[in-house]
Scaffold this motif. Structure first.
Motif, PDB file in Angstrom:
ATOM      1  N   GLU A 213       0.777  -1.296  -0.191  1.00 37.88           N
ATOM      2  CA  GLU A 213      -0.012  -0.054   0.140  1.00 37.88           C
ATOM      3  C   GLU A 213       0.985   1.269   0.021  1.00 37.88           C
ATOM      4  N   GLU A 214       1.950   1.169   0.581  1.00 41.20           N
ATOM      5  CA  GLU A 214       2.845   2.611   0.951  1.00 41.20           C
ATOM      6  C   GLU A 214       3.603   2.662  -0.510  1.00 41.20           C
ATOM      7  N   PHE A 215       4.085   1.477  -1.253  1.00 37.51           N
ATOM      8  CA  PHE A 215       4.416   1.462  -2.444  1.00 37.51           C
ATOM      9  C   PHE A 215       3.487   2.029  -3.555  1.00 37.51           C
ATOM     10  N   LYS A 216       2.414   1.794  -3.552  1.00 44.54           N
ATOM     11  CA  LYS A 216       1.246   2.112  -4.429  1.00 44.54           C
ATOM     12  C   LYS A 216       1.208   3.531  -4.278  1.00 44.54           C
ATOM     13  N   LYS A 217       1.131   4.181  -2.964  1.00 45.07           N
ATOM     14  CA  LYS A 217       1.132   5.545  -3.095  1.00 45.07           C
ATOM     15  C   LYS A 217       2.128   6.339  -3.473  1.00 45.07           C
ATOM     16  N   LEU A 218       3.337   5.835  -3.209  1.00 47.80           N
ATOM     17  CA  LEU A 218       4.699   6.279  -3.837  1.00 47.80           C
ATOM     18  C   LEU A 218       4.844   6.587  -5.352  1.00 47.80           C
ATOM     19  N   ILE A 219       4.030   5.589  -6.021  1.00 43.92           N
ATOM     20  CA  ILE A 219       4.020   5.538  -7.423  1.00 43.92           C
ATOM     21  C   ILE A 219       2.911   6.192  -8.025  1.00 43.92           C
ATOM     22  N   ALA A 220       2.028   6.592  -7.453  1.00 40.41           N
ATOM     23  CA  ALA A 220       0.600   7.372  -7.832  1.00 40.41           C
ATOM     24  C   ALA A 220       0.900   8.428  -8.386  1.00 40.41           C
TER      25      ALA A 220
END
Length: 128
Positions: free
Chosen positions: A121-128
């Motif tokens: 989830e943290e990764f998804k936010k970083l690449i959004a």
């Protein structure tokens, strides 16, 4: 099936996990575990699961036995798991179910949130 175990251990159990297949494992990967005094501390952190099926080729069975013996000689943690069931799909589904529960209880034993994937989830936010 081994790949599925790896995924379950990673995602549900929240532990590093890797997989390989025989005979390839007998050429490259196992040499990384030819334990010497300087690598003993690192090797002790690994636990090997060998998934065995009744339909495995006799040459592969021989390789599994030899590998387990080599790992035992080096005092590595290794366990063989026999996939049981009269039919192929029964063995597959039992193995997948065993992987689910093993990973779940492994994660629980470490106090992990087994149903959550916070790093994803943290990764998804970083690449959004």
């Amino acid at each position: 099936i081994a790949y599925n175990w790896k995924i379950k251990f990673n995602e549900t159990g929240k532990v590093p996990a890797f997989y390989n297949v025989l005979p390839e494992l007998n050429h490259n990967e196992m040499t990384g575990f030819d334990v010497v005094a300087q690598t003993k501390n690192l090797s002790d952190k690994f636990y090997f699961l060998i998934l065995k099926d009744t339909t495995d080729h006799p040459k592969i069975i021989k390789r599994m036995r030899a590998l387990v013996n080599l790992y035992h000689d080096r005092e590595l943690h290794v366990e063989s798991i026999e996939l049981d069931g009269a039919r192929f799909f029964l063995r597959v589904f039992r193995a997948l179910l065993l992987a689910d529960w093993t990973a779940y209880y492994l994660g629980e034993s470490y106090g992990a949130q087994t149903e959550q994937v916070p790093m994803v989830e943290e990764f998804k936010k970083l690449i959004a």
